[in-house]
Design an enzyme around this catalytic site. Structure first.
Site, PDB file in Angstrom:
ATOM      1  N   CYS A   1      23.621 -56.747  30.492  1.00 44.47           N
ATOM      2  CA  CYS A   1      24.043 -58.563  31.222  1.00 44.47           C
ATOM      3  C   CYS A   1      24.039 -58.026  32.981  1.00 44.47           C
ATOM      4  O   CYS A   1      23.374 -58.325  33.157  1.00 44.47           O
ATOM      5  CB  CYS A   1      25.319 -58.954  30.311  1.00 44.47           C
ATOM      6  SG  CYS A   1      25.373 -61.160  31.217  1.00 44.47           S
TER       7      CYS A   1
ATOM      8  N   ARG B   1      25.267 -72.207  31.597  1.00 39.76           N
ATOM      9  CA  ARG B   1      25.593 -71.384  30.904  1.00 39.76           C
ATOM     10  C   ARG B   1      24.978 -70.875  29.069  1.00 39.76           C
ATOM     11  O   ARG B   1      24.490 -72.279  29.217  1.00 39.76           O
ATOM     12  CB  ARG B   1      26.716 -70.870  30.960  1.00 39.76           C
ATOM     13  CG  ARG B   1      27.978 -70.281  31.796  1.00 39.76           C
ATOM     14  CD  ARG B   1      29.358 -70.225  32.035  1.00 39.76           C
ATOM     15  NE  ARG B   1      29.145 -68.221  31.419  1.00 39.76           N
ATOM     16  CZ  ARG B   1      28.652 -67.159  32.160  1.00 39.76           C
ATOM     17  NH1 ARG B   1      28.844 -68.207  33.634  1.00 39.76           N
ATOM     18  NH2 ARG B   1      28.474 -65.718  31.653  1.00 39.76           N
TER      19      ARG B   1
ATOM     20  N   HIS C   1      25.081 -59.224  24.166  1.00 45.27           N
ATOM     21  CA  HIS C   1      26.923 -58.703  24.094  1.00 45.27           C
ATOM     22  C   HIS C   1      26.976 -58.486  22.528  1.00 45.27           C
ATOM     23  O   HIS C   1      26.499 -58.818  21.673  1.00 45.27           O
ATOM     24  CB  HIS C   1      27.800 -59.662  24.109  1.00 45.27           C
ATOM     25  CG  HIS C   1      27.885 -59.559  25.961  1.00 45.27           C
ATOM     26  ND1 HIS C   1      28.534 -58.736  26.896  1.00 45.27           N
ATOM     27  CD2 HIS C   1      27.426 -60.932  26.307  1.00 45.27           C
ATOM     28  CE1 HIS C   1      28.180 -58.958  27.843  1.00 45.27           C
ATOM     29  NE2 HIS C   1      27.826 -60.107  28.154  1.00 45.27           N
TER      30      HIS C   1
HETATM   31  N1  GLN Z   1      28.281 -62.955  36.151  1.00 47.34           N
HETATM   32  C1  GLN Z   1      27.041 -63.288  34.945  1.00 47.34           C
HETATM   33  C2  GLN Z   1      25.843 -63.646  34.826  1.00 47.34           C
HETATM   34  O1  GLN Z   1      27.103 -65.198  34.880  1.00 47.34           O
HETATM   35  C3  GLN Z   1      27.166 -61.768  34.085  1.00 47.34           C
HETATM   36  C4  GLN Z   1      28.170 -62.122  32.755  1.00 47.34           C
HETATM   37  C5  GLN Z   1      27.875 -61.387  31.947  1.00 47.34           C
HETATM   38  O2  GLN Z   1      27.995 -59.899  32.560  1.00 47.34           O
HETATM   39  N2  GLN Z   1      28.644 -61.648  30.651  1.00 47.34           N
HETATM   40  O3  GLN Z   1      24.526 -64.094  34.289  1.00 47.34           O
END
Ligand code: GLN
Length: 246
Positions: free
Chosen positions: A93, A127, A188
């Site tokens: 990520c 998101r 993840h």
């Molecule tokens: N901050 C980055 C985003 O929101 C990565 C988030 C993360 O590592 N889960 O895309």
């Protein structure tokens, strides 16, 4: 014989338990009688001249990502050389995003990346947060979850085709990046315990590069049963957000 793993910024880039990937590699080495030395690289001075055989960078918030990028930028040339020389890498990520040229936040601020590979990420208004299932030619059915605002765009080979979820962005239907022995991914979970083929790919490339020997397989029945169970649970779910119509 030791394998050396560099865990970059474990104090700032460990969102959603990505540290579990290091624990998984450690255990899978131990089960084979391979000693894995783990070095936490919080600052460039923590890296030594012998370098590493495997490296892992976890995810983080936009703020933590910017802090980590500034901390690690002095190591850019070393990391580039390791990747080109076939060192195994797993970046998750935020740790994947900042390998690129920049990450543009939701407010439009461009966070400079490490510029190790030519690609970029732009954060969207929503998101991308769901279970993520990927069909990979090399690693089979890959399972995990994703939670990121960033949409990543590149022309490198990917980890595979998104079956459920989003992956790199909302257009390509692809997930991750695979260049030399570096894997970048939004998965993840952590990704490795339920995807043993990816875990062993990273270890095998490091072990063969260091010793010239083949890596012995493990009995992955439990890991594969866990993978199949997650795949089955979300592949055939009726919930629309689990459908990738692409
Ligand atoms: N901050 C980055 C985003 O929101 C990565 C988030 C993360 O590592 N889960 O895309």
């Amino acid at each position: 014989m030791n394998l050396v793993l560099y865990h970059f910024c474990p104090d700032t880039l460990n969102l959603y338990g990505d540290r579990g990937n290091v624990i998984s590699i450690k255990k899978r080495c131990e089960w084979r009688g391979i000693n894995l030395e783990i070095k936490e690289i919080k600052n460039p001075d923590d890296a030594d001249s012998q370098g590493c055989d495997i490296f892992m960078i976890g995810g983080g918030s936009d703020r933590e990502q910017a802090i980590a990028t500034n901390r690690l930028t002095p190591l850019v040339n070393e990391i580039k050389a390791w990747i080109e020389d076939g060192v195994s890498g797993l970046t998750i990520c935020g740790g994947y995003q900042f390998l690129g040229d920049y990450y543009q936040t939701k407010s439009g601020t461009k966070i400079k990346g490490m510029g190790i590979l030519p690609f970029y990420t732009i954060s969207g208004d929503t998101r991308l947060m769901t279970n993520l299932l990927v069909e990979s030619e090399q690693f089979g059915q890959v399972v995990g979850f994703e939670n990121h605002g960033g949409r990543t765009y590149h022309d490198f080979p990917t980890l595979g085709k998104v079956i459920v979820g989003y992956g790199n962005n909302q257009e390509s239907g692809e997930e991750g990046l695979h260049y030399c022995n570096l894997i970048g991914t939004y998965l993840h979970g952590p990704i490795l315990p339920k995807n043993p083929k990816i875990a062993d790919y990273l270890i095998e490339k490091a072990y063969e590069r260091k010793t010239g020997k083949k890596l012995e397989p493990l009995d992955d029945k439990m890991e594969n049963d866990a993978n199949r169970s997650v795949w089955k649970q979300f592949r055939y779910s009726e919930r629309k957000e689990y459908k990738n119509e692409g």
